[in-house]
Design an enzyme around this catalytic site. Structure first.
Site, PDB file in Angstrom:
ATOM      1  N   SER A 231       0.841  -1.190   0.000  1.00 20.42           N
ATOM      2  CA  SER A 231       0.000   0.000   0.000  1.00 20.42           C
ATOM      3  C   SER A 231       0.878   1.242   0.000  1.00 20.42           C
ATOM      4  CB  SER A 231      -0.954  -0.009   1.194  1.00 20.42           C
ATOM      5  OG  SER A 231      -0.250  -0.084   2.412  1.00 20.42           O
ATOM      6  N   GLY A 233      -0.508   4.618  -0.011  1.00 22.55           N
ATOM      7  CA  GLY A 233      -1.266   5.818   0.319  1.00 22.55           C
ATOM      8  C   GLY A 233      -1.915   6.428  -0.905  1.00 22.55           C
ATOM      9  N   GLU A 235      -0.695   7.168  -3.617  1.00 21.28           N
ATOM     10  CA  GLU A 235      -0.214   6.580  -4.873  1.00 21.28           C
ATOM     11  C   GLU A 235      -0.879   5.243  -5.186  1.00 21.28           C
ATOM     12  OE1 GLU A 235       4.161   6.695  -5.335  1.00 21.28           O
ATOM     13  OE2 GLU A 235       4.150   7.769  -3.427  1.00 21.28           O
ATOM     14  N   GLY A 236      -1.792   4.792  -4.330  1.00 20.45           N
ATOM     15  CA  GLY A 236      -2.487   3.539  -4.592  1.00 20.45           C
ATOM     16  C   GLY A 236      -1.789   2.351  -3.967  1.00 20.45           C
ATOM     17  N   GLY A 262      -6.678   0.856   5.395  1.00 17.87           N
ATOM     18  CA  GLY A 262      -5.821  -0.272   5.036  1.00 17.87           C
ATOM     19  C   GLY A 262      -6.492  -1.607   5.303  1.00 17.87           C
ATOM     20  N   ASP A 263      -7.273  -1.666   6.382  1.00 13.33           N
ATOM     21  CA  ASP A 263      -8.006  -2.896   6.688  1.00 13.33           C
ATOM     22  C   ASP A 263      -9.074  -3.151   5.632  1.00 13.33           C
ATOM     23  OD1 ASP A 263      -6.453  -2.806   8.973  1.00 13.33           O
ATOM     24  OD2 ASP A 263      -8.037  -1.922  10.194  1.00 13.33           O
TER      25      ASP A 263
END
Length: 320
Positions: A231, A233, A235-236, A262-263
Site C-alpha cells: 500500500s 497511500g 499513490e495507490g 488499510g483494513d
C-alpha cells in the site's frame, strides 16, 4: 448428495480495541478544543476486515481475544453484521484506542493503548478453536499487533497451524511479528500487505522507487508467498504475484476518517481472492474498498453499487 461447503473467511484479531474517534475541525496541539463529534466502534484489524466483508455480503467469522469486562460492544457489532463470533474471552477489559480525526488536514492521529495479557491456556483454546473450525480452501486473515503474553512468533505459529488445515493465510502486521512470520522455517502466509515503511523495515534498506519495491516483492515471493500487496497511500498500491504486477490508483476523495482504510483494502483483496478474481480485478476491488471506507467512520462500507463504481473508475497499470 450434499454439495461441499463453499470456502469461507475467518478473521483473527489477537489485540482488538474499542476505537474512540474524535472529530475536530482542526487539531491544535497543546490547546483546549471542542470536539465536533465522538464515536465508539468495535475495532482492530480483523474486526475491521470482517465488518467490511459482511457489508459486501461475504459470510465471515471473527476470532481472537476479547476482554470479558467490556465485550458488549463487540458482541453487538457482530450480531448486527451477522458475523459468527469465535472469540475467546479473557479476564479484564479490551483496550481503547483514541483516534483524532482532523477535518482540515484530512488525516488522523492515533493513540493506541496496550491490551490485556493473554495466558498460555487462552492461546491454546484459540488454536484449538481455529483448527476445529477452519477448513481446506478457507481464507484466514491475521491482523494487528500482539497483546502482552504472546511471543513475537505468534503469527508464524498460526501460519503453520492454519496452513496444515489447507487454508490460505492473509497476514497484515508489521515489525518483529512480521519479520518472525517471514523468517520461520515453516509455511509462509499466502499474502501480506505492508506499506512502504513496513516493507523497508523488513528489507532493511530504503525502497525509494517502484523498481526497488518490486525487487523487495520478488524477494518475498521467493520465500514462498503467493501474493504481495504494497500500500502506497495516495499513490495507490502495488499488487505482485509470480509473473504479474499491477499498480492501482483511485481519484482523491474527501476523507472523513483514515482509520481502517488499510483494513478495508485487506477486505477487498480477500473478497477478490474468495471469488478467484484475476489480479487486475483484485487490485481494483481492494482499492475501491479502501477508497469507499475513507467516507465512513467505523468498520463499514457504503452500498455495494458505490464500491463497484469506484472499482470501475480505478486506474490500473500493468507492470509485467
Amino acid at each position: 448428495m450434499t454439495a461441499p461447503a463453499l470456502p469461507a473467511v475467518m478473521t483473527v484479531t489477537l489485540n482488538p480495541a474499542i476505537d474512540q474517534t474524535i472529530t475536530l475541525d482542526r487539531l491544535a496541539v497543546g490547546h483546549v478544543q471542542r470536539a465536533k463529534t465522538v464515536q465508539h466502534n468495535a475495532g482492530g484489524k480483523g474486526i475491521n476486515v470482517a465488518g467490511c466483508l459482511a457489508d459486501w455480503g461475504v459470510p465471515v467469522a471473527a476470532a481472537g481475544f476479547l476482554g470479558a469486562d467490556n465485550q458488549a460492544a463487540f458482541a453487538a457489532f457482530m450480531t448486527a453484521k451477522g458475523i459468527a463470533d469465535h472469540f475467546v474471552r479473557v479476564p479484564g477489559e479490551t483496550r481503547t484506542n483514541i483516534k483524532i480525526a482532523d477535518l482540515s488536514a484530512g488525516d488522523t492521529t492515533d493513540i493506541n493503548l496496550p491490551g490485556p495479557a493473554v495466558t498460555a491456556p487462552a492461546w491454546a483454546m484459540l488454536i484449538k478453536s481455529l483448527t476445529q473450525t477452519v477448513r481446506a480452501g478457507d481464507l484466514v486473515v491475521l491482523g494487528g499487533s500482539l497483546p502482552p503474553g504472546l511471543p513475537e512468533t505468534a503469527y508464524a505459529d498460526l501460519c503453520a497451524v492454519l496452513s496444515a488445515t489447507g487454508a490460505r493465510v492473509v497476514l497484515d502486521t508489521s515489525g518483529a511479528p512480521l519479520t518472525a512470520a517471514l523468517a520461520a522455517s515453516g509455511p509462509k502466509p499466502w499474502c501480506i500487505k505492508p506499506n512502504r515503511a513496513e516493507l523497508e523495515g523488513w528489507a532493511g534498506r530504503p525502497l525509494p522507487d517502484r523498481a526497488a519495491l518490486l525487487a523487495a516483492a520478488a524477494d518475498l515471493l521467493a520465500l514462498g508467498l503467493g501474493r504481495v500487496v504494497i500500500s502506497l497511500g495516495a499513490e495507490g498500491a502495488l499488487f505482485v504475484e509470480a509473473g504479474q504486477a499491477v499498480q492501482v490508483c483511485l481519484p482523491p476523495v474527501q476523507a472523513v476518517s483514515t482509520v481502517g482504510a488499510g483494513d478495508a483494502m485487506v477486505a477487498g483483496l480477500t473478497a477478490a481472492a474468495l471469488a478467484d478474481a484475476p489480479l487486475d480485478r483484485a487490485a481494483r476491488l481492494a482499492a475501491a474498498f479502501a477508497c469507499a471506507k475513507l467516507a465512513q467512520v467505523g468498520p463499514h462500507l457504503p452500498a455495494r453499487s458505490v464500491v463497484e463504481d469506484l472499482a470501475a473508475t480505478a486506474e490500473t497499470v500493468v507492470l509485467r
